[in-house]
Design an enzyme around this catalytic site. Structure first.
Site, PDB file in Angstrom:
ATOM      1  N   CYS A 138      11.794  17.993  62.989  1.00  0.00           N
ATOM      2  CA  CYS A 138      11.909  19.425  62.894  1.00  0.00           C
ATOM      3  C   CYS A 138      10.830  20.134  62.940  1.00  0.00           C
ATOM      4  O   CYS A 138      10.869  21.309  62.695  1.00  0.00           O
ATOM      5  CB  CYS A 138      12.778  19.648  61.467  1.00  0.00           C
ATOM      6  SG  CYS A 138      14.461  18.985  61.472  1.00  0.00           S
ATOM      7  N   HIS A 197      19.842  25.693  60.943  1.00  0.00           N
ATOM      8  CA  HIS A 197      18.504  24.948  61.010  1.00  0.00           C
ATOM      9  C   HIS A 197      18.767  24.278  62.400  1.00  0.00           C
ATOM     10  O   HIS A 197      19.649  23.486  62.282  1.00  0.00           O
ATOM     11  CB  HIS A 197      18.362  24.123  59.863  1.00  0.00           C
ATOM     12  CG  HIS A 197      17.168  23.211  59.860  1.00  0.00           C
ATOM     13  ND1 HIS A 197      16.284  23.160  60.996  1.00  0.00           N
ATOM     14  CD2 HIS A 197      16.713  22.291  59.090  1.00  0.00           C
ATOM     15  CE1 HIS A 197      15.263  22.313  60.928  1.00  0.00           C
ATOM     16  NE2 HIS A 197      15.689  21.875  59.595  1.00  0.00           N
ATOM     17  N   LYS A 242      16.333  30.901  58.452  1.00  0.00           N
ATOM     18  CA  LYS A 242      17.351  29.807  58.544  1.00  0.00           C
ATOM     19  C   LYS A 242      18.646  30.256  57.739  1.00  0.00           C
ATOM     20  O   LYS A 242      19.751  29.957  58.014  1.00  0.00           O
ATOM     21  CB  LYS A 242      16.901  28.530  58.026  1.00  0.00           C
ATOM     22  CG  LYS A 242      15.805  27.649  58.863  1.00  0.00           C
ATOM     23  CD  LYS A 242      15.509  26.268  58.417  1.00  0.00           C
ATOM     24  CE  LYS A 242      14.392  25.624  59.435  1.00  0.00           C
ATOM     25  NZ  LYS A 242      13.125  26.305  59.108  1.00  0.00           N
ATOM     26  N   HIS A 244       9.657  27.320  56.150  1.00  0.00           N
ATOM     27  CA  HIS A 244      10.595  26.253  56.648  1.00  0.00           C
ATOM     28  C   HIS A 244      11.872  26.769  56.055  1.00  0.00           C
ATOM     29  O   HIS A 244      12.837  26.682  56.862  1.00  0.00           O
ATOM     30  CB  HIS A 244      10.108  24.742  56.544  1.00  0.00           C
ATOM     31  CG  HIS A 244      11.021  24.039  57.025  1.00  0.00           C
ATOM     32  ND1 HIS A 244      11.103  23.661  58.371  1.00  0.00           N
ATOM     33  CD2 HIS A 244      11.799  22.887  56.383  1.00  0.00           C
ATOM     34  CE1 HIS A 244      12.207  22.766  58.600  1.00  0.00           C
ATOM     35  NE2 HIS A 244      12.744  22.288  57.501  1.00  0.00           N
ATOM     36  N   PHE A 283      11.821  15.513  59.132  1.00  0.00           N
ATOM     37  CA  PHE A 283      12.069  14.045  58.927  1.00  0.00           C
ATOM     38  C   PHE A 283      11.065  13.007  59.470  1.00  0.00           C
ATOM     39  O   PHE A 283      10.810  13.591  60.677  1.00  0.00           O
ATOM     40  CB  PHE A 283      13.273  13.699  59.138  1.00  0.00           C
ATOM     41  CG  PHE A 283      14.514  14.174  58.413  1.00  0.00           C
ATOM     42  CD1 PHE A 283      14.174  14.999  57.499  1.00  0.00           C
ATOM     43  CD2 PHE A 283      15.921  13.642  58.857  1.00  0.00           C
ATOM     44  CE1 PHE A 283      15.290  15.315  56.743  1.00  0.00           C
ATOM     45  CE2 PHE A 283      17.143  14.155  58.028  1.00  0.00           C
ATOM     46  CZ  PHE A 283      16.638  15.085  57.016  1.00  0.00           C
TER      47      PHE A 283
END
Length: 422
Positions: free
Chosen positions: A169, A346, A341, A309, A405
């Site tokens: 991401c 996302h 987001k 984020h 991740f």
């Protein structure tokens, strides 16, 4: 003489509207583009909501052959490329081909095309041994994510460095950072940098269902994405792309280009901790922030806005809040923070580049997009997250961060552009 990369063109395909201006209108108004999934039958899934793009490939100018050849993610990238080039005023054939480069990010590559072809070749999953005679000629291209960057390179007639950046991401931020580094080191004069992902498919949704990372507010899709809110229950999957034209600053000034923003600093770190878990102290993200500010030769007191984020998971929002406090000190309590987001979902690897586009537009408009759906205060998330409504705000420096991740943590510092188009 130092070489600094600047953004002179922006192209966006995002939930809420195709095109740079429609994207900005969506996020600055606080409108959410999350809804019940229509791209496949999500009956039986834990999370049945997503932020989908209302994308018409024909209306966006793609030919029947391009549509047949390209996965949905590649189509997004090419449409963004064309808009960014028009916006910058640069012709695809301008300058020596070997001085033109491409840096495209993606987390899941051609997921849509791969899954569709697997369903056909396996006869709906009934056959373990796939029948290759039913394959489409472009199947290999779906399996090789680098074809996404290749499509952009063909569009741009780029013969310099061409790369596909896949760091989960943070791919979108890292791809723009890589493009800026190509400018800084002198490997290219113009770079098309950004990212694309079209992950709204059964396989992706099933994966996130399994780890319970996505929101299950299926009865209220519009308000499901709630970054930093005490009642948040996960992120909302999205799709989209953004591609930017990066140029060397002095060359852009000489041609009288509009400069949206300068890429002043970039840094990335890994937590080497867990594939999906995050430490509560936010140390690695804080280190990325500190190094990016150092590269920009700026102090935390000079940061005017933070594009978070802000995925809307419990652990991310706590981790990120801690990282801002650790990386910026007391300034973290003074500077506005928001997550787009909450409105466009996302989109995995693509979201970082979409957020860079949002930051560049925020610098131009001197306005901070809101965090939609933020109504209930979480004591662990105690910063100024610009809830519900956009805010006019003077700013010269913005910080954008990403978390992915695998333990990826990335920070980018952008400065306000100083040249208007002739």
């Amino acid at each position: 003489m130092s070489r600094t990369a600047v953004i002179t063109g922006i192209g966006v395909v995002a939930p809420g509207g195709v095109g740079r201006q429609r994207f900005w209108d969506t996020i600055i108004s606080g409108r959410t583009a999350t809804r019940t999934i229509t791209l496949f039958d999500a009956t039986g899934f834990r999370s049945r909501i997503a932020a989908e793009c209302d994308f018409d490939a024909v209306a966006s100018g793609l030919s029947p052959q391009q549509i047949r050849r390209m996965d949905r993610a590649a189509q997004f990238a090419v449409v963004c490329t064309r808009e960014a080039l028009r916006d910058s005023g640069i012709e695809p054939s301008a300058g020596p081909p070997h001085r033109r480069a491409v840096s495209i990010g993606s987390a899941v590559g051609c997921t849509t095309g791969l899954e569709q072809e697997y369903v056909v070749l396996s006869d709906g999953g009934r056959k373990w041994l796939l029948d290759h005679e039913y394959r489409v000629p472009q199947l290999y291209g779906y399996m090789a994510p680098s074809t996404l960057a290749v499509e952009v390179a063909w569009e741009f007639e780029a013969e310099g460095p061409v790369a596909l950046i896949s760091t989960g991401c943070t791919s979108g931020l890292d791809a723009v950072g890589h493009g800026a580094q190509l400018i800084a080191e002198g490997s290219a004069d113009v770079v098309l940098a950004g990212a694309t992902d079209a992950p709204i498919s059964p396989i992706t949704s099933a994966c996130f269902d399994a780890i319970r990372a996505t929101s299950a507010r299926n009865d209220d899709p519009e308000h499901a994405s709630r970054p930093f809110d005490a009642d948040r229950d996960g992120f909302v999957l999205g799709e989209g792309a953004a591609v930017m034209v990066l140029e060397e600053r002095e060359a852009a000034r000489r041609r009288g280009a509009r400069i949206y923003a300068e890429v002043l600093g970039f840094a990335s770190r890994s937590n080497a901790f867990h594939m999906t878990g995050l430490k509560a102290d936010g140390r690695e993200m804080a280190e990325a922030i500190t190094r990016a500010l150092a590269a920009a030769e700026l102090d935390p007191s000079e940061v005017d806005y933070i594009n978070a984020h802000g995925s809307g998971t419990k652990q991310n929002d706590r981790h990120e809040t801690a990282a801002f406090k650790r990386g910026l000190g007391h300034r973290a309590y003074e500077v506005p923070v928001s997550s787009i987001k909450s409105m466009v979902g996302h989109s995995l690897g693509a979201i970082g580049s979409i957020e860079v586009a949002a930051c560049a537009l925020a610098l131009r408009e001197q306005a901070v997009p809101p965090t939609a759906n933020l109504r209930t205060t979480d004591p662990e998330c105690d910063l100024d997250y610009v809830p519900l409504t956009a805010r006019e705000h003077p700013m010269d420096v913005v910080l954008s961060v990403g978390s992915g991740f695998g333990g990826f943590q990335t920070a980018m510092v952008l400065g306000r552009g100083d040249v208007e188009a002739a």
